[in-house]
Design a protein around this motif. Sequence first.
Motif, short mmCIF file in Angstrom:
data_model
loop_
_atom_site.label_atom_id
_atom_site.label_comp_id
_atom_site.label_asym_id
_atom_site.label_seq_id
_atom_site.Cartn_x
_atom_site.Cartn_y
_atom_site.Cartn_z
N LYS A 168 -4.88 5.46 4.98
CA LYS A 168 -4.98 6.09 6.30
C LYS A 168 -3.64 6.07 7.00
N ALA A 169 -3.50 6.99 7.93
CA ALA A 169 -2.30 7.00 8.76
C ALA A 169 -2.44 5.93 9.83
N LEU A 170 -1.32 5.38 10.29
CA LEU A 170 -1.38 4.48 11.43
C LEU A 170 -1.74 5.30 12.67
N LYS A 171 -2.54 4.70 13.52
CA LYS A 171 -2.91 5.37 14.77
C LYS A 171 -1.64 5.68 15.56
N THR A 172 -0.76 4.70 15.63
CA THR A 172 0.55 4.87 16.25
C THR A 172 1.61 4.47 15.24
N PRO A 173 2.51 5.37 14.87
CA PRO A 173 3.58 4.97 13.95
C PRO A 173 4.39 3.82 14.55
N VAL A 174 4.87 2.93 13.70
CA VAL A 174 5.64 1.79 14.18
C VAL A 174 7.12 2.02 13.87
N PRO A 175 7.91 2.32 14.91
CA PRO A 175 9.33 2.61 14.67
C PRO A 175 10.13 1.36 14.32
N LEU A 176 11.23 1.60 13.63
CA LEU A 176 12.12 0.52 13.24
C LEU A 176 12.53 -0.32 14.45
N ALA A 177 12.78 0.34 15.57
CA ALA A 177 13.22 -0.39 16.76
C ALA A 177 12.16 -1.40 17.21
N ALA A 178 10.87 -1.01 17.09
CA ALA A 178 9.80 -1.93 17.47
C ALA A 178 9.70 -3.09 16.49
N SER A 236 12.21 6.84 6.07
CA SER A 236 13.60 6.46 6.36
C SER A 236 14.37 7.67 6.89
N VAL A 237 15.58 7.38 7.38
CA VAL A 237 16.55 8.37 7.82
C VAL A 237 16.07 9.21 9.00
N THR A 238 15.15 10.12 8.76
CA THR A 238 14.57 10.86 9.88
C THR A 238 13.19 10.28 10.11
N GLY A 239 12.92 9.84 11.31
CA GLY A 239 11.66 9.16 11.58
C GLY A 239 11.90 7.69 11.78
N LYS A 240 12.34 7.01 10.70
CA LYS A 240 12.56 5.58 10.76
C LYS A 240 11.37 4.86 11.36
N GLU A 241 10.20 5.08 10.76
CA GLU A 241 9.00 4.42 11.25
C GLU A 241 7.99 4.30 10.12
N VAL A 242 7.14 3.26 10.28
CA VAL A 242 6.03 3.08 9.35
C VAL A 242 4.93 4.04 9.80
N VAL A 243 4.48 4.90 8.90
CA VAL A 243 3.54 5.94 9.30
C VAL A 243 2.15 5.78 8.72
N GLY A 244 2.01 5.05 7.63
CA GLY A 244 0.68 4.98 7.04
C GLY A 244 0.53 3.86 6.03
N ILE A 245 -0.66 3.82 5.45
CA ILE A 245 -1.00 2.78 4.48
C ILE A 245 -1.40 3.46 3.17
N ALA A 246 -0.87 2.94 2.08
CA ALA A 246 -1.19 3.47 0.76
C ALA A 246 -1.78 2.36 -0.09
N ARG A 247 -2.53 2.75 -1.10
CA ARG A 247 -3.12 1.78 -2.01
C ARG A 247 -2.61 2.04 -3.42
N VAL A 248 -2.30 0.97 -4.13
CA VAL A 248 -1.90 1.10 -5.53
C VAL A 248 -3.15 1.45 -6.34
N VAL A 249 -3.08 2.55 -7.10
CA VAL A 249 -4.23 2.92 -7.93
C VAL A 249 -3.93 2.80 -9.42
N LYS A 250 -2.65 2.74 -9.76
CA LYS A 250 -2.32 2.53 -11.17
C LYS A 250 -1.07 1.69 -11.24
N GLU A 251 -1.16 0.61 -11.99
CA GLU A 251 -0.01 -0.28 -12.05
C GLU A 251 1.12 0.32 -12.88
N ALA A 252 2.24 -0.39 -12.89
CA ALA A 252 3.49 0.17 -13.43
C ALA A 252 3.35 0.67 -14.86
N TYR A 253 3.91 1.83 -15.08
CA TYR A 253 4.00 2.43 -16.42
C TYR A 253 5.37 3.11 -16.51
N PRO A 254 5.80 3.47 -17.71
CA PRO A 254 7.16 4.02 -17.84
C PRO A 254 7.34 5.28 -16.99
#
Length: 141
Positions: A92-102, A56-74
Motif C-alpha cells: 500500500k501507499a503511505l497515507k502521507t509520504p515521509v520526506p527525507l527532511a522529516a 530518490s533525487v526527485t521526491g526524496k520521500e518514502v512513498v509506499g510499502i512493498a512485500r518480497v514475493v520471490k527471494e533472490a535469484y540470478p
Amino acid sequence: MPKAKQHWLIKQEPSTFSWDDFVADGKAQWDGVRNYQARNNLRAMKPGDLALFYHSVTGKEVVGIARVVKEAYPDPTAVEGDWSCVDFQPVKALKTPVPLAAIKAEKRLANLLLVRHSRLSVMPVSAAEFATILELGGTKV
DNA sequence: GCCAACGTTGGC
DNA sequence: GCCAACGTTGGC
C-alpha cells in the motif's frame, strides 16, 4: 516457529521506476543492482519481508510499502558478474509520504542507513525504525 | 548544476 | 597491497 519478518528500504529514482509504475505493474523484478552491499541485502530477503519504497533525487520521500514475493535469484539483466534480484509486489501507499527532511528531523531515525549512508540503494531497517516511518506516514500495515 | 561521498579500477 | 584517478549517486 516462523522467523521474525525483516524490514528493508529500497530506493529508486521515480523517473526510472516510480511507485505509480510499480502499482500499475502490480509487481516488480528488482534487477540492475550493481553494488555488493546492496546485492547482499537482496540475498538476505525472504518472501513476506516488508520494504519501504523510497523515491530518490526527485521526491526524496518514502512513498509506499512493498512485500518480497520471490527471494533472490540470478539477475537476468546482468551480462557478467554475480548479481541477484528479487521480486516485490506493492502492499500500500503511505497515507502521507515521509520526506527525507522529516526522517532527518526524527531522533529515532538518526541511525537509519538512508541518512548515514545515502548512496546505498538496498538497506536493512530495524523493526522500530520501520514502525516509526509508518507512524510518520500515518499508515498501518 | 554543483559538489561531497563513496566504490571501482588500474598503475606501481 | 597501496593509492590516485575516475565514474556514479544523490542531496542541496
